[in-house]
Write an enzyme that holds these catalytic residues in place. Structure first.
Site, PDB file in Angstrom:
ATOM      1  CD  GLU A 193       3.865   6.510   0.731  1.00 32.50           C
ATOM      2  OE1 GLU A 193       4.374   6.262   1.846  1.00 32.50           O
ATOM      3  OE2 GLU A 193       4.134   5.879  -0.299  1.00 32.50           O
ATOM      4  CG  ASP A 198       3.529  -1.286  -3.831  1.00 30.71           C
ATOM      5  OD1 ASP A 198       3.828  -0.926  -2.668  1.00 30.71           O
ATOM      6  OD2 ASP A 198       3.411  -0.500  -4.774  1.00 30.71           O
TER       7      ASP A 198
END
Ligand SMILES: Cc1ncc(COP(=O)(O)O)c(C=O)c1O
Lengths: 265, 401
Positions: free
Chosen positions: A53, A64
């Site tokens: 990724e 995040d």
């Protein structure tokens, strides 16, 4: 790198490996985080990653936790952009496993979904994850991605109702990204109970590969995650090491411990 | 009274500022671009809001809170001396006179009541100027809820008074140290926090931004400004409606609430942004904090940090409905500089004995400029929302003046 991956490449690759009995491992790296960042891709693949990724840093990463926020900030402070990351990627040797870009929808919209997907494709990226693009908003990108041969993987969450989960699994391409916990990315002491439940609920309605992500930090957690799903994504635990100065060789060793843990299952 | 007061003229589109289209869209803007983990929570908020607004019990409870606690209705004050100086007839809708000192209380009382109805015991909020944080802390205290308020470190410094007020009211103020350390980053942090707290907490968004249903719901809770002003104009103005309706735009909640009362009239609508935070005037299409709208971005699609002397206007985007109104041509969006806003604040203080919030001073600065350059024809009637009072900005002003 010239791209050799045909449409649906991520899913074909992951299915083949899974069907051969292998637990899948997808480590994460923030593009442009350090000058030699593309070296990590090779190291990950050599250590047994099944896909990588690749985070394209965004100024406002609303899903995040602190580690990946810091990695994004570091990359942006170096002056990188989506364009530059893809250019650096195109010049590096392909790691030999599919690359799955992940970024927020603003960056996709910036040049438009078609141009964005075409650029990914040219750089040798075969999949895409957009954490702030839920299934009911995904039409415009899903079409552009399909046309460009990019597998658009959708996210499922522990709070997703069953009917919606089925729709996500049906419309996802490449794999289904099962968010293990109600929270942001970031290392955690233990795998959340919600991970097993979500994987089981997803498994019920699809045979598409299911990767568990968010919070998976240690070999033990990877092994446990691999028991519930087809494999795991490891992000913050990788990026903490990178931010602390660990080089590709150090990460190769860390990824290898995750690989071994998954293979023990 | 409302119908009778309407001047004949072209009928604006009936749907303007009504319910958003399917999936929370205002034309091509809006939507619910939330992480999947928040989609169900947004759906629950929408469902609760749709039920509540049809429920006379909820409506009465909110009306009572607004009347008895927030001090509504607020007056419509003719700015007599300033009007004579400017050559236009300026009326001020006095949100500065609400309890806690800004329009933010209208929305927060609505959402806090909704949270209670949903069984949530805790409010999460982001704040820039601190006014939304103070309103949230106030409503939480009033209804026996907990409040956690995210605020950029930079705003904590320049709005120290409001930080103290929030803490005194029992709220937890969490400093946000990422990015520009202002409203944009406080909003990101509040969203990240909400992802892990959906079960017991309600995210009380402070402006007409965020994922559906927030832009619509917040506008509906702020509509009270426009509805009251409309009735007041009908009673006070010979023509019944003003020629111009003006309000400052950060995310755009006081402007949306004000405009909603006049969307179906012939009044020209003007939103005034800060030069350094002009999402509507200079932004480009993007997605941030859950909605598709106009945002200031660099050539790579990264969100640009906004800069304004008014912390409440320090946001790089604008609510999706404003993007839509702009595209329709139903409202226009203009900008003023920090200096113009400060000068306008002083001018209002001297002419009318009112010290406005620096956010509101932006709206006034444009009125002053437009009255001078013909943008507002002599003799025209102007309704301007004075979104808040200037107490919170005294230390900023003290350093400048
Ligand atoms: C007094 C005042 N006016 C205006 C604003 C701008 O917000 P909005 O555009 O949502 O009304 C704020 C925000 O904090 C404020 O405190």
């Amino acid at each position: 790198m010239t791209n050799a991956l045909a449409p649906g490449a991520v899913e074909r690759h992951l299915r083949a490996r899974r069907d051969a009995g292998r637990r899948l491992l997808m480590p994460y790296i923030t593009g442009g985080v350090t000058p030699g960042w593309t070296d990590y891709l090779r190291a990950f693949a050599e250590a047994g990653a099944d896909a990588v990724e690749l985070g394209l840093p965004f100024s406002d990463p609303t899903l995040d936790g602190v580690t990946i926020q810091r990695a994004s900030e570091a990359a942006l402070a170096r002056g990188v952009s989506t364009r530059r990351i893809l250019a650096e990627l195109a010049e590096a040797p392909h790691p030999g496993v599919p690359l799955v870009a992940s970024t927020y929808y603003n960056l996709v919209l910036h040049d438009g979904p078609e141009a964005f997907c075409a650029a990914l494709r040219r750089a040798g990226v075969a999949g895409l994850i957009v954490p702030d693009l839920p299934v009911h908003e995904a039409d415009e990108l899903a079409d552009a991605a399909a046309a460009a041969g990019i597998d658009l993987a959708l996210l499922a969450s522990p709070a997703t109702p069953q009917a919606r989960l089925a729709e996500i699994a049906r419309r996802s391409r490449g794999f289904v990204y099962a968010v293990s916990v109600m929270g942001t990315t970031g290392e955690r002491a233990a795998l959340a109970a919600s991970a097993a439940e979500l994987a089981a609920r997803l498994r019920h309605g699809t045979d598409r590969p299911i990767l568990l992500g968010f919070g998976i930090s240690t070999p033990d957690q990877a092994r446990e995650g691999g028991r519930h799903a087809d494999g795991v994504v490891v992000g913050a635990a990788v990026m903490r090491r990178v931010l602390d100065g660990a080089g590709p060789d150090d990460l190769r060793a860390f990824i290898a411990t995750l690989r071994r843990a998954l293979d023990q299952e | 009274m409302r119908e009778a007061s309407l001047r004949p003229g072209p009928a604006p589109a009936a749907a303007t500022m009504g319910e958003p289209g399917p999936r929370g869209r205002f034309g091509g803007y809006g939507g619910r671009y939330a992480p999947e983990s928040l989609v169900e929570a947004c759906r629950e908020v929408e469902e609760a809001f749709r039920e509540a607004r049809e429920d006379p019990g909820f409506r009465n409870a909110l009306a009572e809170l607004l009347a008895l606690h927030a001090g509504r209705p607020t007056p419509l004050t003719p700015a007599g001396r300033l009007s004579r100086e400017l050559g236009v007839r300026l009326y001020l809708k006095r949100e500065d006179l609400t309890h806690t000192g800004s329009h933010k209380i209208n929305n927060v009382l609505g959402q806090a009541l909704l949270a209670t109805r949903m069984g949530r015991r805790r409010l999460i909020a982001e704040t820039g100027a601190g006014q939304h944080g103070v309103a949230t802390a106030t409503a939480a205290a009033l209804l026996g809820l907990e409040a956690t308020v995210f605020m950029g470190e930079r705003d904590i410094e320049r709005q120290a008074l409001n930080v103290f007020r929030m803490r005194m009211l029992g709220a937890e103020v969490v400093p946000v140290t990422t990015g520009s350390r202002t409203l944009k980053d406080a909003t990101s942090e509040a969203m990240r926090h909400w992802v892990g707290a959906t079960a017991g907490s309600h995210y009380c968004v402070g402006s007409v931004i965020g994922p559906d249903p927030y832009p619509w719901m917040v506008r509906e809770f702020q509509r009270v400004i426009g509805d009251e002003a409309r009735a007041q104009c009908a009673a006070e103005l010979p023509a019944g409606v003003p020629d111009h309706v003006v309000a400052c735009v950060g995310g755009g909640s006081n402007a949306a609430g004000t405009f909603a009362g006049f969307a179906d009239t012939t009044a020209r609508l003007t939103g005034v942004e800060a030069e350094g935070g002009a999402g509507a005037a200079r932004g480009r299409l993007g997605v941030l904090h859950g909605c598709r709208s106009l945002f200031l971005q660099d050539g790579d699609g990264q969100i640009v940090e906004a800069h304004s002397i008014a912390a409440g206007l320090d946001y790089p985007g604008v609510g999706p409905e404003h993007a839509h109104l702009r595209e329709l041509g139903r409202a226009r969006y203009v900008t003023v500089t920090d200096d113009e806003a400060v000068a306008a604040a002083v001018r209002l203080a001297r002419a009318e004995g009112i010290v406005p919030a620096l956010e509101s001073a932006h709206a006034l600065a444009w009125v002053i400029r437009a009255a001078g350059d013909g943008g507002l024809p002599a003799g025209s009637t102007v309704l301007m929302t004075l979104s808040g009072r200037g107490d919170k900005d005294i230390s900023t002003l003290k350093e400048l003046l």
